[in-house]
Motif scaffolding. Structure first.
Motif, PDB file in Angstrom:
ATOM      1  N   ARG A 356       0.743  -1.126   0.122  1.00 42.74           N
ATOM      2  CA  ARG A 356      -0.151   0.010   0.017  1.00 42.74           C
ATOM      3  C   ARG A 356       1.039   1.244  -0.015  1.00 42.74           C
ATOM      4  O   ARG A 356       0.620   2.298  -0.669  1.00 42.74           O
ATOM      5  CB  ARG A 356      -1.043  -0.109   1.223  1.00 42.74           C
ATOM      6  N   LYS A 357       1.883   1.150   0.657  1.00 36.37           N
ATOM      7  CA  LYS A 357       3.009   2.408   0.648  1.00 36.37           C
ATOM      8  C   LYS A 357       3.262   2.731  -0.793  1.00 36.37           C
ATOM      9  O   LYS A 357       3.412   3.878  -1.037  1.00 36.37           O
ATOM     10  CB  LYS A 357       4.254   2.030   1.452  1.00 36.37           C
ATOM     11  N   ALA A 358       3.421   1.840  -1.753  1.00 39.40           N
ATOM     12  CA  ALA A 358       3.957   2.187  -3.100  1.00 39.40           C
ATOM     13  C   ALA A 358       2.821   2.561  -3.775  1.00 39.40           C
ATOM     14  O   ALA A 358       2.999   3.584  -4.691  1.00 39.40           O
ATOM     15  CB  ALA A 358       4.525   0.681  -3.704  1.00 39.40           C
ATOM     16  N   VAL A 359       1.512   2.176  -3.344  1.00 39.48           N
ATOM     17  CA  VAL A 359       0.337   2.805  -4.101  1.00 39.48           C
ATOM     18  C   VAL A 359       0.083   4.277  -3.742  1.00 39.48           C
ATOM     19  O   VAL A 359       0.047   5.150  -4.577  1.00 39.48           O
ATOM     20  CB  VAL A 359      -0.995   2.041  -3.729  1.00 39.48           C
ATOM     21  N   GLU A 360       0.443   4.495  -2.490  1.00 36.42           N
ATOM     22  CA  GLU A 360       0.473   5.964  -2.068  1.00 36.42           C
ATOM     23  C   GLU A 360       1.289   6.927  -2.608  1.00 36.42           C
ATOM     24  O   GLU A 360       1.041   8.153  -2.914  1.00 36.42           O
ATOM     25  CB  GLU A 360       0.461   6.047  -0.355  1.00 36.42           C
ATOM     26  N   ARG A 361       2.433   6.255  -2.801  1.00 38.78           N
ATOM     27  CA  ARG A 361       3.503   6.904  -3.467  1.00 38.78           C
ATOM     28  C   ARG A 361       3.208   7.541  -4.825  1.00 38.78           C
ATOM     29  O   ARG A 361       3.429   8.582  -5.297  1.00 38.78           O
ATOM     30  CB  ARG A 361       4.933   6.379  -3.280  1.00 38.78           C
ATOM     31  N   VAL A 362       2.693   6.346  -5.437  1.00 37.53           N
ATOM     32  CA  VAL A 362       2.171   6.644  -7.034  1.00 37.53           C
ATOM     33  C   VAL A 362       1.172   7.809  -7.182  1.00 37.53           C
ATOM     34  O   VAL A 362       1.271   8.715  -8.052  1.00 37.53           O
ATOM     35  CB  VAL A 362       2.021   5.425  -7.713  1.00 37.53           C
TER      36      VAL A 362
END
Length: 504
Positions: A356-362
């Motif tokens: 989810r952290k990767a999604v938030e960054r994108v």
């Protein structure tokens, strides 16, 4: 979405499971994996939860290495490096060729592990396993580059009566640190040439996706690799940092973020280091172009494979003003028809991001671009670990997504006025790993490729490195050294000069 128990059942259906029984124990319906510590498989008291990005549920638990086990692994590696150096080269090749046979027999196990643990589509998982197989099968090509030189001294009056033999020797103990996106292939494109060259290896795969690397370590163990020549460091980054500072580690090879790579250079001391770091590949599209549909497909494939989670992914499209409207339309149409979802489902072409952290960054990068004037032509939404394949049009240069590594399924498109502007924007990046140039004019392609500051430039295609027939690596903040068949071996060896004084 599949339930947690059904996800675990996929791991339990691994083909030829009996070959892995001695490194897996079931506990409350969840497989617990041992780790390879100095030649022995150990079930530790502490463990790391391994979750699938498909639904965030625990699919396995892996033993967590502590400092004591790290020290044991290092001690055994120091002993094993002598054994590996003394092992004849043809014997090392025989071990690796046997490992290739075993991997081929058990490949369904590893494919399932990659789908479950990384969220790859089945096609991408098969591709990673097959590439690893092909890389091992090419070890003889690596071996042919471990050659020496004969240097006569007669050409210098000070060296009359002397000759030198120059040989390449293994560096010793190699700490190999790999990323999450290709946990099998990148791990073992480090391990395999290091072993061919006669080294011992401490492999630090990502703790979040350790399953495929562990299965491959078991295969190498079964193939007869000398005990202690390979250990699997499944542990937090602090253990990798601890090992990096040791004087008994002779070399570090790392693939990952530029930030972490820079930190390794600060703490590692005087030892060899190879770094493959971040990238910000441009796809520069210049007239004349006869087939924009093919260019659009190549750009989409190069941008969105593995949901954009690749250091060599196309991160931004720079298109000439005369081609921009048509190319943008073609790219958008392809992306609109992509199916996002569970990679086990039929027809899915875009799976989850790693967490989810990767999604938030994108999401933050897309939001910043929109706030500064970009338009979302398609996509732009997320749920759980999934981010829709997205096309951003009319992206202004001041947007963060034009400069920061995206590592997500987004294609930002910028329209330039002339060739010089496109080259200047590309070279303004701190990265220099890969770039692409699309044009039907070979003279333009050559001229632009020569101007670009990059480890590799691909003409009329997207960056794709396969098993490493061509050397791969970056300049600027994208790394040090090169990987590839023959090139990696050079990184894993030292040059020794032996001088003979001959009687006249």
């Amino acid at each position: 979405m599949r339930s947690g128990k059904r996800m675990i059942s996929e791991i339990l259906k691994l083909d030829k499971l009996e070959h892995f029984n001695d490194i897996i124990e079931m506990n409350n319906g969840i497989p617990h994996f041992k780790i390879l510590v100095g030649g022995r498989w150990v079930m530790a008291n502490a463990y790391i939860d391994v979750r699938s990005p498909i639904n965030n549920e625990i699919i396995a638990r892996v033993s967590k290495m502590d400092v004591q086990m790290a020290d044991e692994s290092l001690d055994k590696a120091v002993s094993a490096k002598r054994a590996m150096k003394d092992l004849p080269g043809f014997s090392r090749i025989e071990i690796l060729e046997k490992a290739a046979t075993l991997l081929d027999e058990r490949k369904e196990s590893v494919i399932n592990a990659l789908i479950l643990n990384v969220g790859k589509t089945r096609k991408d998982a098969i591709g990673e396993v097959d590439s690893t197989l092909d890389r091992i099968k090419n070890v003889k090509s690596d071996a042919r580059t471990i050659l020496g030189d004969f240097v006569p001294g007669e050409w210098s009056k000070h060296n009359k009566g002397r000759i030198a033999i120059v040989v390449r020797e293994p560096v010793g103990v190699v700490l190999a640190i790999s990323p999450f996106n290709y946990p099998l292939f990148i791990s073992y494109t480090k391990v395999i040439p290091a072993l061919v060259a006669g080294n011992a290896v401490l492999l630090k795969p990502p703790s979040a996706v350790p399953l495929a690397p562990l299965l491959m370590a078991k295969i190498l163990d079964d193939a007869g690799l000398p005990k202690g020549a390979l250990s699997t460091i499944i542990a937090p980054g602090i253990i990798a940092s601890y090992l990096s500072t040791s004087n008994f580690v002779d070399m570090i090879t790392f693939t990952g973020s530029t930030e972490t790579g820079l930190e390794l250079t600060k703490i590692s001391g005087v030892k060899k280091i190879h770094l493959e770091l971040g990238g910000k590949a441009s796809a520069i599209v210049l007239p004349p172009i006869g087939n924009l549909k093919k260019v659009a497909k190549d750009i989409v494939d190069g941008s969105l494979k593995l949901s954009g989670q690749r250091c060599d992914a196309i991160n931004r499209v720079l298109v000439h003003k005369d081609l921009a409207p048509k190319l943008t339309s073609e790219i958008t149409e392809i992306v609109k028809n992509m199916k996002i979802g569970n990679p086990f489902e039929e027809g899915v072409s875009s799976g989850p991001l790693i967490d989810r952290k990767a999604v938030e960054r994108v999401s933050a990068l897309v939001k910043d671009a929109v706030q500064k004037g970009a338009k979302i032509c398609t996509g732009g939404k997320s749920r759980e670990n999934y981010y829709e394949p997205t096309v951003l049009c009319n992206v202004p240069l001041e947007s963060k997504i034009m400069w920061e590594e995206t590592f997500g399924p987004v294609i930002p498109i910028y329209t330039f006025q002339n060739e010089e502007e496109a080259v200047e924007i590309t070279n303004r990046s701190e990265y220099g790993l890969d770039n692409s140039v699309f044009t039907d004019d070979i003279n333009i392609a050559w001229r632009v490729a020569k101007k670009i500051e990059s480890g590799e430039v691909t003409v009329n295609g997207f960056p794709s490195h396969g098993i490493g027939f061509f050397p791969f690596g970056g300049v600027k903040q994208s790394g040090l050294g090169r990987e590839g068949i023959g090139y990696s071996v050079e990184e894993f060896t030292n040059t020794k000069t032996i001088v003979y004084n001959l009687e006249e």
